[in-house]
Structure formats: C-alpha cells, structure tokens
Design a protein around this motif. Structure first.
Motif, PDB file in Angstrom:
ATOM      1  N   THR A  21      11.918 -78.821   0.061  1.00 48.23           N
ATOM      2  CA  THR A  21      10.681 -79.514   0.397  1.00 48.23           C
ATOM      3  C   THR A  21       9.669 -78.515   0.941  1.00 48.23           C
ATOM      4  O   THR A  21       9.944 -77.826   1.932  1.00 48.23           O
ATOM      5  CB  THR A  21      10.926 -80.611   1.444  1.00 48.23           C
ATOM      6  N   ILE A  22       8.525 -78.436   0.276  1.00 47.31           N
ATOM      7  CA  ILE A  22       7.427 -77.576   0.728  1.00 47.31           C
ATOM      8  C   ILE A  22       6.173 -78.444   0.695  1.00 47.31           C
ATOM      9  O   ILE A  22       5.645 -78.737  -0.371  1.00 47.31           O
ATOM     10  CB  ILE A  22       7.257 -76.329  -0.164  1.00 47.31           C
ATOM     11  N   THR A  23       5.726 -78.868   1.846  1.00 46.17           N
ATOM     12  CA  THR A  23       4.627 -79.823   1.929  1.00 46.17           C
ATOM     13  C   THR A  23       3.275 -79.183   1.648  1.00 46.17           C
ATOM     14  O   THR A  23       2.378 -79.809   1.091  1.00 46.17           O
ATOM     15  CB  THR A  23       4.609 -80.476   3.329  1.00 46.17           C
ATOM     16  N   THR A  24       3.147 -77.924   2.046  1.00 48.30           N
ATOM     17  CA  THR A  24       1.893 -77.198   1.854  1.00 48.30           C
ATOM     18  C   THR A  24       2.174 -75.706   1.851  1.00 48.30           C
ATOM     19  O   THR A  24       3.086 -75.251   2.545  1.00 48.30           O
ATOM     20  CB  THR A  24       0.886 -77.524   2.984  1.00 48.30           C
ATOM     21  N   PRO A  25       1.408 -74.909   1.103  1.00 51.65           N
ATOM     22  CA  PRO A  25       1.574 -73.450   1.163  1.00 51.65           C
ATOM     23  C   PRO A  25       0.847 -72.833   2.357  1.00 51.65           C
ATOM     24  O   PRO A  25       0.998 -71.650   2.624  1.00 51.65           O
ATOM     25  CB  PRO A  25       0.956 -72.981  -0.161  1.00 51.65           C
ATOM     26  N   ASP A  26       0.066 -73.631   3.057  1.00 50.47           N
ATOM     27  CA  ASP A  26      -0.727 -73.175   4.201  1.00 50.47           C
ATOM     28  C   ASP A  26       0.173 -73.095   5.432  1.00 50.47           C
ATOM     29  O   ASP A  26       0.582 -74.116   5.994  1.00 50.47           O
ATOM     30  CB  ASP A  26      -1.876 -74.157   4.440  1.00 50.47           C
ATOM     31  N   ALA A  27       0.476 -71.884   5.869  1.00 41.92           N
ATOM     32  CA  ALA A  27       1.411 -71.694   6.984  1.00 41.92           C
ATOM     33  C   ALA A  27       0.898 -72.316   8.280  1.00 41.92           C
ATOM     34  O   ALA A  27       1.672 -72.876   9.062  1.00 41.92           O
ATOM     35  CB  ALA A  27       1.682 -70.203   7.190  1.00 41.92           C
ATOM     36  N   GLN A  28      -0.397 -72.235   8.506  1.00 43.05           N
ATOM     37  CA  GLN A  28      -0.953 -72.796   9.736  1.00 43.05           C
ATOM     38  C   GLN A  28      -0.824 -74.319   9.756  1.00 43.05           C
ATOM     39  O   GLN A  28      -0.418 -74.908  10.757  1.00 43.05           O
ATOM     40  CB  GLN A  28      -2.429 -72.394   9.883  1.00 43.05           C
ATOM     41  N   ARG A  59       9.077 -76.747  13.619  1.00 40.01           N
ATOM     42  CA  ARG A  59      10.220 -75.824  13.728  1.00 40.01           C
ATOM     43  C   ARG A  59      10.872 -75.517  12.381  1.00 40.01           C
ATOM     44  O   ARG A  59      11.973 -74.979  12.330  1.00 40.01           O
ATOM     45  CB  ARG A  59      11.260 -76.405  14.701  1.00 40.01           C
ATOM     46  N   ALA A  60      10.196 -75.853  11.300  1.00 38.88           N
ATOM     47  CA  ALA A  60      10.729 -75.546   9.969  1.00 38.88           C
ATOM     48  C   ALA A  60      10.295 -74.139   9.543  1.00 38.88           C
ATOM     49  O   ALA A  60       9.287 -73.614  10.026  1.00 38.88           O
ATOM     50  CB  ALA A  60      10.241 -76.577   8.957  1.00 38.88           C
ATOM     51  N   PRO A  61      11.020 -73.496   8.627  1.00 39.81           N
ATOM     52  CA  PRO A  61      10.639 -72.160   8.155  1.00 39.81           C
ATOM     53  C   PRO A  61       9.274 -72.159   7.472  1.00 39.81           C
ATOM     54  O   PRO A  61       8.827 -73.174   6.945  1.00 39.81           O
ATOM     55  CB  PRO A  61      11.749 -71.810   7.149  1.00 39.81           C
ATOM     56  N   ARG A  62       8.628 -71.001   7.468  1.00 36.91           N
ATOM     57  CA  ARG A  62       7.307 -70.868   6.841  1.00 36.91           C
ATOM     58  C   ARG A  62       7.378 -71.187   5.355  1.00 36.91           C
ATOM     59  O   ARG A  62       8.392 -70.942   4.699  1.00 36.91           O
ATOM     60  CB  ARG A  62       6.783 -69.439   7.010  1.00 36.91           C
ATOM     61  N   PRO A  63       6.280 -71.696   4.787  1.00 41.95           N
ATOM     62  CA  PRO A  63       6.271 -72.035   3.352  1.00 41.95           C
ATOM     63  C   PRO A  63       6.604 -70.856   2.452  1.00 41.95           C
ATOM     64  O   PRO A  63       7.331 -71.016   1.459  1.00 41.95           O
ATOM     65  CB  PRO A  63       4.842 -72.527   3.113  1.00 41.95           C
TER      66      PRO A  63
END
Length: 370
Positions: free
Chosen positions: A207-214, A222-226
């Motif tokens: 699951t990657i909700t957005t590529p925007d790390a901010q 607390r999830a890992p960066r995209p």
C-alpha cells in the motif's frame, strides 16, 4: 484535603477493591485482553501478549470483498494511519476499566479508537493455531494476511509472529494467500515467500497512498517512506514474486486528481509492479474524528465538504466511484500496467491480467465527491 478529582479516583479504586461484584464481568476477547500480560514498550506504545483462541477468521465485509478468510497476527497497529478503518476492533478488546469515559462529542475520537495505535496485542501460539485451522478449510478459499492490522509493523522485527505464519504456509501447497502491508520489513521474508509461491498462489500488495513523503508522514506517521516502499516492490518483483501496488484510499481533493493518479501509476510501472489499484476513501465512524482532524489541520478548506458527505454515509457514492474507476483504468492504460477490478485480494486475477490498450484523453475532473 483531597481535591475533587483525586477524591473521585480514590473512591473508584476503593470500590473496585471492596466491591468487585459491582464490576461488569468481562467475556470473550475482552476477558482475554484483560488477562494479557504486559510484554514490551515502544515509543508511546504498550505491547501485551494475547492468548488468542483462533487465528483464522471468516471474513464478512460490507464492501463485498471476495476473500473468505483473514489472518491478523496483531490487534492494533503502530502505523497510526489517520484514515484507518480498523480502529473499531479495540472497542471489543480494551477492558472498559482501563479507559477514560466515552466522549459524547462526535468530533473527538473515542478512547478505544486512540488505543488502537498505542496498545498493541501480540497473538500467542499463532503458528500452532494456523496449523490446526488450515485442516478445516478448503484450500481454494482465499486467505488474506493483514486486513485489520499491518503484519509487518515494527514489533514484528522482534515478535516474528508473521514469519511464523509464513513458515506454516511454506510447508503446504494449493492455498491462495494474499498479503497486504505498508512495510519494507516484508523483504526480510523473501526466502519464505519464494517457497510459498512455488506451491501456492501468492499475491503481495504494497500500500502506497502517495509518493509525497511529507504528506505520507502526516497521513501514516510511523509507516516507512513511500520511496522505500516503491523500492521494496522492485526487490520483490526481482525475486519473481507477484507484487502490486494499492494506492488506497484515494483522498477526495487531496490524492484523487487525474495528475495524482497518473503519477502513482507511472511510479508503479517504473517499479515493475504486477498491477496497480486504487480505491476511494471510506470513512467509518471509528476513524472519522481522527481523519477529519487531519483535514482540519492541513486542508481546512475541504473540511465542510468532508463533514457534509460523511455525516450520513461511510462510503463514496456511485458517481464518484465510477469516476475513480475510470481515472485508474485510464492511468493503467497510459502506463501499460495491469489493474484490478476491486481492492479485494483477488488471487484468481493474477494470471488473466493483461496489458491494456492505450486510451485517448483522461476523464475530466468533476467536483469533490461527485
């Protein structure tokens, strides 16, 4: 002289000790939770060992997902996603005596909804339970690992409950298993996943909700960066594992634009993902206060629209869902990446998925929730 609040606490404590018969009797999972010993601590998190009676759950979903069974190695989740639909599970678990009074204010999260990310229960003897329960089900039925908690949340590094479950599947054949996670820790288990895939149908979902790390840090603290998750998809694909990307949920007015969906599909294609899927936000009452607080703080102009829409419904309406399906399908066509028909763990779709013909112009944007 004691202040009023201190006096009340002392009187309540005395009542608990002197008049235990007045306390409500706990049953089922709540009783097991009340007996769960403290085992560890993290940053603002407590961990308890839960003597679970079962690990394989029959799935009943209002979203009509196709999976038959689910497995959740933990109760609660450290990732603290603002939109998480599973917060309600702690309502049945947390002993009432440990919680503050229920808030009558619908804009405030209930105590058990907050406890979901701060009090995590580790299911004991999970692998043994799975061994027994797999004997009683038809292997053709789909099993999903990680539907109400992330099976690779940080405590898994030490607890290794998920890995113990994979060891069970690695000794079996003919099963249909889907795993969904936001964590790069899944890379630790490539050895087991490869063995499972050789004799079973295995589909992995990152699951990657957005590529925007901010933005991701605000949504999923607390999830890992995209970027690390995209890299995990690449590595899993290089290992020969069927691995796709779930861009879910799509957040109205934030991540549901044509440009945003197209960008995610492009990144999925670049990572050689097996498929790309995205579904609209659905906002259960248990997660509504937490998510709307996020909107209020970071996207205040959208708040009235969210409040109006989700006041009477947890789910997006059909016109909006149709528009989202069109956006996703068009993005997949442009970037030549397979899609999925739903957000279910449809292992039966892994083989029929094919490259889609290119399309013309993307569907036009419409107003929020329309």
């Amino acid at each position: 002289m004691l202040q009023g609040e201190q006096k009340a606490k002392l009187e309540a404590s005395s009542a608990d000790t002197l008049f235990p018969i007045l306390q409500p009797a706990l049953t089922g999972i709540a009783r097991l939770a009340s007996q769960a010993p403290h085992t560890d601590d993290g940053h603002l998190i407590e961990f308890h060992a839960l003597a679970a009676r079962s690990i394989l759950n029959k799935s009943i979903s209002r979203r009509q997902l196709s999976l038959a069974y689910s497995i959740n190695p933990y109760r609660g989740c450290e990732f603290a996603c603002r939109y998480c639909y599973a917060r309600y599970t702690h309502e049945f678990l947390t002993p009432p005596s440990t919680l503050p009074p229920i808030s009558p204010d619908p804009t405030q999260p209930q105590p058990w909804a907050t406890a979901f990310e701060h009090t995590i229960y580790l299911k004991q003897n999970a692998a043994w339970l799975l061994e027994q329960e797999l004997r009683k089900i038809d292997p053709v039925e789909e099993i999903a690992l990680g539907t109400a908690t992330d099976p690779y949340q940080p405590i898994e590094r030490r607890a290794r409950i998920t890995r113990s479950l994979l060891e069970v599947f690695a000794r079996r054949s003919g099963y249909r298993l889907g795993i969904v996670t936001k964590s790069t820790l899944i890379l630790r288990d490539i050895d087991l996943l490869t063995r499972i895939a050789q004799r079973n149908t295995l589909v992995l979902h990152l699951t990657i909700t957005t590529p925007d790390a901010q933005l991701a840090r605000l949504l999923e603290p607390r999830a890992p960066r995209p970027d690390l998750r995209f890299d995990a998809v690449r590595q899993l694909r290089q290992a020969g594992l069927t691995t796709g990307i779930l861009c879910s949920p799509l957040l109205p007015g934030i991540t549901d634009t044509t440009a945003a969906v197209d960008r995610m599909a492009a990144r999925a294609a670049a990572a050689n993902a097996s498929f790309f899927s995205a579904q609209p936000l659905f906002l259960k009452s248990c997660s509504r206060p937490t998510y709307l607080r996020f909107v209020s703080e970071h996207f205040p102009t959208l708040l009235p629209l969210y409040e109006d829409h989700f006041r009477t419904s947890d789910f997006a309406q059909d016109p909006y869902r149709s528009r989202i399906r069109a956006l996703v399908l068009d993005a997949c066509r442009r970037h030549q990446i397979p899609t999925r028909s739903t957000d279910a763990l449809l292992t039966r779709e892994t083989h029929p998925l094919k490259k889609l013909p290119p399309s013309s112009e993307p569907p036009a944007q419409r107003r929020l929730f329309a």
